[in-house]
Design a protein around this motif. Sequence first.
Motif, PDB file in Angstrom:
ATOM      1  N   THR A   7       0.862  -1.268  -0.081  1.00 34.52           N
ATOM      2  CA  THR A   7      -0.105  -0.135  -0.015  1.00 34.52           C
ATOM      3  C   THR A   7       0.890   1.261   0.203  1.00 34.52           C
ATOM      4  OG1 THR A   7      -1.496  -1.236   1.250  1.00 34.52           O
ATOM      5  CG2 THR A   7      -2.024   0.975   1.095  1.00 34.52           C
ATOM      6  N   VAL A   8       1.847   1.315   0.631  1.00 32.94           N
ATOM      7  CA  VAL A   8       2.946   2.521   0.793  1.00 32.94           C
ATOM      8  C   VAL A   8       3.485   2.561  -0.411  1.00 32.94           C
ATOM      9  CG1 VAL A   8       4.907   3.367   1.685  1.00 32.94           C
ATOM     10  CG2 VAL A   8       3.257   2.325   3.345  1.00 32.94           C
ATOM     11  N   ASN A   9       3.944   1.742  -1.003  1.00 36.17           N
ATOM     12  CA  ASN A   9       4.598   1.824  -2.410  1.00 36.17           C
ATOM     13  C   ASN A   9       3.892   2.045  -3.555  1.00 36.17           C
ATOM     14  OD1 ASN A   9       7.514   1.444  -1.514  1.00 36.17           O
ATOM     15  ND2 ASN A   9       7.093  -0.558  -1.060  1.00 36.17           N
ATOM     16  N   TYR A  10       2.598   1.404  -3.622  1.00 36.24           N
ATOM     17  CA  TYR A  10       2.025   1.473  -4.957  1.00 36.24           C
ATOM     18  C   TYR A  10       0.523   2.088  -4.754  1.00 36.24           C
ATOM     19  CZ  TYR A  10       5.379  -2.112  -6.443  1.00 36.24           C
ATOM     20  OH  TYR A  10       6.583  -2.569  -6.534  1.00 36.24           O
ATOM     21  N   GLY A  11       0.304   2.410  -3.514  1.00 33.26           N
ATOM     22  CA  GLY A  11      -1.165   3.227  -3.337  1.00 33.26           C
ATOM     23  C   GLY A  11      -2.088   2.227  -3.607  1.00 33.26           C
ATOM     24  N   TRP A  12      -3.344   2.550  -3.683  1.00 29.49           N
ATOM     25  CA  TRP A  12      -4.603   1.696  -3.697  1.00 29.49           C
ATOM     26  C   TRP A  12      -5.421   2.113  -5.070  1.00 29.49           C
ATOM     27  CZ3 TRP A  12      -4.068  -2.801  -2.019  1.00 29.49           C
ATOM     28  CH2 TRP A  12      -5.313  -3.563  -2.023  1.00 29.49           C
ATOM     29  N   LEU A  13      -6.748   1.594  -5.183  1.00 28.14           N
ATOM     30  CA  LEU A  13      -7.720   1.849  -6.346  1.00 28.14           C
ATOM     31  C   LEU A  13      -7.527   3.081  -6.623  1.00 28.14           C
ATOM     32  CD1 LEU A  13     -10.258  -0.926  -5.305  1.00 28.14           C
ATOM     33  CD2 LEU A  13      -8.508  -0.886  -7.196  1.00 28.14           C
ATOM     34  N   ARG A  14      -7.933   4.268  -5.902  1.00 22.76           N
ATOM     35  CA  ARG A  14      -8.240   5.371  -6.223  1.00 22.76           C
ATOM     36  C   ARG A  14      -6.981   6.027  -6.567  1.00 22.76           C
ATOM     37  NH1 ARG A  14     -12.817   7.308  -6.387  1.00 22.76           N
ATOM     38  NH2 ARG A  14     -13.590   7.327  -4.490  1.00 22.76           N
ATOM     39  N   ASN A  15      -5.866   5.621  -6.631  1.00 26.78           N
ATOM     40  CA  ASN A  15      -4.561   5.968  -7.300  1.00 26.78           C
ATOM     41  C   ASN A  15      -4.740   5.772  -8.840  1.00 26.78           C
ATOM     42  OD1 ASN A  15      -4.044   5.580  -4.146  1.00 26.78           O
ATOM     43  ND2 ASN A  15      -2.753   7.495  -4.883  1.00 26.78           N
ATOM     44  N   TRP A  16      -4.960   4.266  -8.973  1.00 24.48           N
ATOM     45  CA  TRP A  16      -4.870   3.674 -10.227  1.00 24.48           C
ATOM     46  C   TRP A  16      -6.102   4.143 -11.307  1.00 24.48           C
ATOM     47  CZ3 TRP A  16      -4.357  -1.339  -7.110  1.00 24.48           C
ATOM     48  CH2 TRP A  16      -3.274  -1.383  -6.271  1.00 24.48           C
ATOM     49  N   PHE A  17      -7.182   4.322 -10.634  1.00 27.64           N
ATOM     50  CA  PHE A  17      -8.586   4.539 -11.267  1.00 27.64           C
ATOM     51  C   PHE A  17      -9.012   5.661 -10.628  1.00 27.64           C
ATOM     52  CE2 PHE A  17      -7.916  -0.083 -10.864  1.00 27.64           C
ATOM     53  CZ  PHE A  17      -7.433  -0.362 -12.198  1.00 27.64           C
ATOM     54  N   PRO A  18      -8.834   6.690 -10.968  1.00 28.85           N
ATOM     55  CA  PRO A  18      -9.470   7.967 -10.203  1.00 28.85           C
ATOM     56  C   PRO A  18     -10.872   8.146 -10.325  1.00 28.85           C
ATOM     57  CG  PRO A  18      -7.604   8.914 -11.517  1.00 28.85           C
ATOM     58  CD  PRO A  18      -7.911   7.446 -12.004  1.00 28.85           C
ATOM     59  N   ASN A  19     -11.408   7.557 -11.163  1.00 30.93           N
ATOM     60  CA  ASN A  19     -13.061   7.641 -11.413  1.00 30.93           C
ATOM     61  C   ASN A  19     -13.852   6.446 -10.881  1.00 30.93           C
ATOM     62  OD1 ASN A  19     -13.049  10.213 -12.430  1.00 30.93           O
ATOM     63  ND2 ASN A  19     -12.380   9.335 -14.466  1.00 30.93           N
ATOM     64  N   ILE A  20     -12.999   5.409 -10.304  1.00 31.42           N
ATOM     65  CA  ILE A  20     -13.669   4.003  -9.551  1.00 31.42           C
ATOM     66  C   ILE A  20     -14.792   4.618  -8.773  1.00 31.42           C
ATOM     67  CG2 ILE A  20     -12.162   3.843  -7.685  1.00 31.42           C
ATOM     68  CD1 ILE A  20     -11.951   0.972  -8.601  1.00 31.42           C
ATOM     69  N   ALA A  33     -15.489  -2.182  -0.505  1.00 32.35           N
ATOM     70  CA  ALA A  33     -15.548  -3.588  -0.510  1.00 32.35           C
ATOM     71  C   ALA A  33     -14.115  -3.979  -0.657  1.00 32.35           C
ATOM     72  CB  ALA A  33     -16.192  -4.179  -1.758  1.00 32.35           C
ATOM     73  N   ILE A  34     -13.130  -3.496  -1.368  1.00 32.66           N
ATOM     74  CA  ILE A  34     -11.704  -4.070  -1.492  1.00 32.66           C
ATOM     75  C   ILE A  34     -10.864  -3.002  -1.139  1.00 32.66           C
ATOM     76  CG2 ILE A  34     -10.247  -5.226  -3.241  1.00 32.66           C
ATOM     77  CD1 ILE A  34     -12.793  -5.918  -4.782  1.00 32.66           C
ATOM     78  N   ASN A  35     -10.366  -3.178   0.006  1.00 32.94           N
ATOM     79  CA  ASN A  35      -9.047  -2.328   0.554  1.00 32.94           C
ATOM     80  C   ASN A  35      -8.192  -3.122   1.270  1.00 32.94           C
ATOM     81  OD1 ASN A  35     -10.100  -1.918   3.075  1.00 32.94           O
ATOM     82  ND2 ASN A  35     -11.920  -0.934   2.266  1.00 32.94           N
ATOM     83  N   PRO A  36      -6.999  -2.341   1.666  1.00 28.54           N
ATOM     84  CA  PRO A  36      -6.229  -3.262   2.362  1.00 28.54           C
ATOM     85  C   PRO A  36      -6.560  -3.955   3.583  1.00 28.54           C
ATOM     86  CG  PRO A  36      -5.154  -1.282   1.492  1.00 28.54           C
ATOM     87  CD  PRO A  36      -6.625  -1.352   1.033  1.00 28.54           C
ATOM     88  N   GLY A  37      -7.516  -3.042   4.198  1.00 31.36           N
ATOM     89  CA  GLY A  37      -8.123  -3.627   5.634  1.00 31.36           C
ATOM     90  C   GLY A  37      -9.178  -4.839   5.172  1.00 31.36           C
ATOM     91  N   SER A  38      -9.996  -4.730   4.194  1.00 33.29           N
ATOM     92  CA  SER A  38     -10.838  -5.845   3.817  1.00 33.29           C
ATOM     93  C   SER A  38     -10.056  -7.118   3.465  1.00 33.29           C
ATOM     94  CB  SER A  38     -12.213  -5.356   3.134  1.00 33.29           C
ATOM     95  OG  SER A  38     -11.382  -4.963   1.718  1.00 33.29           O
ATOM     96  N   LEU A  39      -9.175  -6.735   2.787  1.00 37.54           N
ATOM     97  CA  LEU A  39      -8.269  -7.882   2.027  1.00 37.54           C
ATOM     98  C   LEU A  39      -7.710  -8.847   3.237  1.00 37.54           C
ATOM     99  CD1 LEU A  39      -6.648  -6.859  -0.907  1.00 37.54           C
ATOM    100  CD2 LEU A  39      -8.461  -8.432  -0.823  1.00 37.54           C
ATOM    101  N   LEU A  40      -7.052  -7.844   4.432  1.00 36.15           N
ATOM    102  CA  LEU A  40      -6.579  -8.591   5.647  1.00 36.15           C
ATOM    103  C   LEU A  40      -7.419  -9.419   6.499  1.00 36.15           C
ATOM    104  CD1 LEU A  40      -4.083  -5.961   7.392  1.00 36.15           C
ATOM    105  CD2 LEU A  40      -3.554  -8.073   6.223  1.00 36.15           C
ATOM    106  N   VAL A  41      -8.599  -8.929   6.485  1.00 37.69           N
ATOM    107  CA  VAL A  41      -9.911  -9.604   7.101  1.00 37.69           C
ATOM    108  C   VAL A  41      -9.974 -10.880   6.378  1.00 37.69           C
ATOM    109  CG1 VAL A  41     -12.255  -9.584   7.986  1.00 37.69           C
ATOM    110  CG2 VAL A  41     -10.739  -7.745   8.386  1.00 37.69           C
ATOM    111  N   ALA A  42     -10.152 -10.677   5.134  1.00 40.44           N
ATOM    112  CA  ALA A  42     -10.554 -11.924   4.206  1.00 40.44           C
ATOM    113  C   ALA A  42      -9.524 -13.145   4.445  1.00 40.44           C
ATOM    114  CB  ALA A  42     -10.957 -11.264   2.757  1.00 40.44           C
TER     115      ALA A  42
END
Lengths: 154, 513
Positions: free
Chosen positions: B426-439, B446-455
């Motif tokens: 997350t620190v190095n590559y950012g997350w969805l919003r950085n890759w797809f600003p209009n997402i 639903a899909i973020n580092p926190g929810s992925l950890l829980v899953a």
Amino acid sequence: MSRLDPPRLSRRSFLSLASLGSFFAALGTAAAGIFRLPNPAVLPGPVRRFKLGPPEQFSAGSETAFAEQNLVLFRDDEGFYAISSTCTHLGCTVARSKDGFACPCHGSRFDSKGSVIGGPAPRPLPWLEVSRAANGDLIVSADNEVPEDTRYRV
Amino acid sequence: MAEAATREFLHNLYELPHTVKDACFRLGKTPESEREESQATFHNLFLHIHSVRVHVRTLKPTLTFGLGLMATASFVITIITGVLLMVYYKPSTDLAYQSIKDIHFTVSTGRFIRNIHRWSAQLMVLVVLLHMARVFFTASYKKPREFNWLVGLGLLVITLALSFTGYLLPWDQLAYWAITIGSNIANSPREFTDAIGITKFFDPGGFQKRLLLGANYVGQDALIRFYVLHVFVLPLALVTLLGVHFWRIRKDGGLAKPEDPPGGLAEWGGERRPVFQPLATKTYGLMALVKGKRPPVNRGPENTVMSWPHLFWAELSVFMVTVAVTLILSFYYDAPLKELANAAIPENPAKAPWYFLGIQELVSYSAFTGGLLIPVIVVVGLALIPFLDRRPGGEGTWFGTNNERSVFWQSLFFACAVTVGMLAFTVNYGWLRNWFPNIHQLWIIAINPGSLLVAIFAAWSLFILKRKDAVRLSAVSLFTCFLVGFTLLTYFATVHRGPNWHFYWWPSQWPVH
């Protein structure tokens, strides 16, 4: 009476059940009343319509930050517009950065028109309604959002 | 006659200290026999919540490390110091900050008392968490203690709420911005309702925020609400639940412990005592049959010792240790007080107290998922443990069933690797919003580092369930993952997050502003 018939509810147990039911109904009503009180009917707070001064004060292409009012006033060739500087994520105040605005609390980033370009903010920074007072001063209503790219022409 | 009355009066006057003492203390002397030791215990309101005799296993320091008692001790300290602080504190936005300054700089011992209040509160949160871990890893939540596990979970939530409400009261920058963030987390269901466009009709977030603040912003209404919660409502709720917690310990048969081996010898204080051996011809009265699974045949009451003095010495020393730790911390480290609250300039970075920093890191991915959804999932998951893991075994023993220790270590390494990997990514590559600003925002909820950890943690515990074929081991793996995740996220947000929530190796590298 056959053995398959359910036993009749006696008067005594009917009355017991009814009184127990009314007790719980009263309890529920009381609980609802208790939770109504702390839910404010009128939200206290100052009117968030700010007089920012005469339009001539702001030159074309200028941007002026109003820290206390938590907004930034812009003037370009098309007119005036105001962007709220309260982060749409968790309410911190964003600061001007190289590419737009940055939030100090959780790293949300916005471009200079308020659109989200990074971080956790769910919505762009709101554009606020600009109007004029009777004496000609600019007024920004911080509670009224307007669509992006709305300009106020003087 | 008059002379006799005078003599009697003088005699009574002379005996006054003794008679008053006898009236206060029914036993009136240090107990000398076991009978008197029992009386000392059950004739005293404050001691009678203990049983008269206590099992030697539960006195072993390494079973509990005295953590539950330490939490109670630190709560008692916060109550005493809290009442003292109330003497000077004024819950008004104009006066609160100045009154804390008065307490800090002017009031005799005020600074020390405030430090003690803060440190014992921090200690309480830490110890309550450790106590929960102890109860889990000694399998002490199993039947019949399921209910007490739930009560304990309630106590954990109230402890955190007490801490959170206390955070606003100084009305400094830290307080103001932490509560602004906190109340907007309460508001964060809007992130979801906005995303699907139903906020107009259904707005639980706005309701929660208004209930908490009494307004749309943190002001006088919020301060008085937090004050009432902090000094009255929550302590009362905590004391009540604490009473239930203690009561249930007794009713559930004391601390969880394995069954005594039939016959044999018990060791206590270097002595070996014969364990109660019933005569084969002994018939048992009804009183032996009414309670418990079976009459205490072959089980030795000699494995217990008198609570007075053994248990009380142990408890007293835990109290002393707690007091000593808070005093030492308070002597050397002052409770912080920043500048007066300023709604125009946020603290940068605005960090919550350490035990909420893990949540703050999650919140920096998505306010709704990190601030509400994951905490609720964690609390519900913890509450379900005793009802999903119902096979008896291992009670009162650290890692008591087969393979628990190895599953613990495996899960520890697994969770460390996954959490560190996720943070580094997350620190190095950012997350969805950085890759797809209009997402769409729903994707980020639903899909973020926190929810992925829980899953991933949930998947790991299911894998353990399949592989090891034991519900308890699956629970151990999930609980370990939760502990590791909590600890690492807390550490990461404390040390490696700086201004604008950017990553820094050390706080000394933060830019000067």
